[in-house]
Design a protein around this motif. Sequence first.
Motif, PDB file in Angstrom:
ATOM      1  N   ARG A 250      -4.207   3.021  -3.888  1.00 33.73           N
ATOM      2  CA  ARG A 250      -3.949   2.067  -2.539  1.00 33.73           C
ATOM      3  C   ARG A 250      -3.656   2.883  -1.363  1.00 33.73           C
ATOM      4  O   ARG A 250      -2.533   2.706  -0.951  1.00 33.73           O
ATOM      5  CB  ARG A 250      -3.296   1.096  -2.878  1.00 33.73           C
TER       6      ARG A 250
ATOM      7  N   SER B 277       0.844  -1.272   0.008  1.00 27.72           N
ATOM      8  CA  SER B 277       0.131  -0.013  -0.022  1.00 27.72           C
ATOM      9  C   SER B 277       0.738   1.219   0.224  1.00 27.72           C
ATOM     10  O   SER B 277       2.043   1.088   0.137  1.00 27.72           O
ATOM     11  CB  SER B 277      -0.793   0.167   1.254  1.00 27.72           C
TER      12      SER B 277
ATOM     13  N   CYS C  84     -11.212   0.550  -1.723  1.00 28.59           N
ATOM     14  CA  CYS C  84     -10.486   1.158  -0.744  1.00 28.59           C
ATOM     15  C   CYS C  84     -11.320   2.605  -0.659  1.00 28.59           C
ATOM     16  O   CYS C  84     -10.380   3.585  -1.083  1.00 28.59           O
ATOM     17  CB  CYS C  84      -8.995   1.270  -1.458  1.00 28.59           C
TER      18      CYS C  84
END
Length: 306
Positions: free
Chosen positions: A208, A73, A165
Amino acid sequence: MTASATIAGASLSFAGALLGLEVEVWQVRASYDSKPYRKAQMEVYGGVCHPSPSDLTEAGRAMLAKDPNTTGSLGMAISEAVEVAAQDPNAHYALGSVLNHVMLHQSVIGQEAMQQLAEAGDAVPDVIFGCAGGGSNLAGLTFPFLGRLREGTKTRLVACEPAACPSSLTQGEYRYDFGDVAGLTPLLKMHTLGKDFVPPSIHAGGLRYHGTSPMVSHAVNLGLMDAIAIEQDDAFEAGLLFARSGGIIPAPESTHAVDARGRRRDRARAPGGRRRSHRPRALRQRRARPAGVRAVRVRGGAAAGC
């Protein structure tokens, strides 16, 4: 001199080459694996690109020990770059998203969009959709238009984040949190899912991140900007339709804004304002151009406009 950076590696590597700097880039592993040409471009300009998490830092090794198969991430990549920069007195850390100074110089995107719209005879758009991850592309596109609101314009600004997300604009909390997984950064007041959040592996690499820029979060909190979440399958289908209709292949991140634009058109056409999905039928009719869809082609990615 060594410079450390995360994810926005190509431009940073180019700048480093011009200045005679050694540039190290920690790139989210999902992007590193799926976008090899970005790594090649960084290396052409003299940069060194590492997949994150890596075994080169304490933070990276701890993350790999916890999950050897993690796809990473942005929060993880930031931890590694900050750790390396902090240990070298000649190193400088650079981040291409989230922080306030980045929001300001990304605003060239919105200024160019303003000029292009004026040339097209549509200087004041009704709605602007922008994909939302860390916030740099979104802020770059929308903030110049946000400044016009004080002049009485009625442009609606919409942050289009992924449902996989939802960078906390739609589902997270507005509070102080670290910008990285290891907790090496200062605390930032932002919409956040929590620094330990890791999105699904299939999720688009450029989005991300567990939080959203403090400036973007503040704008949403004040009600100056709306936020919606887009499912990834819907975004990809919208991107295919857009490419087959207009000849421009949008980035996976930008397709979230393209899908949001299509939803608005469907609501406007459906009886009683109900949403009518255009995707299954339109995807079969690949040669048909959807009415009312056009793109504002600006530096930093394609953003759906209207």
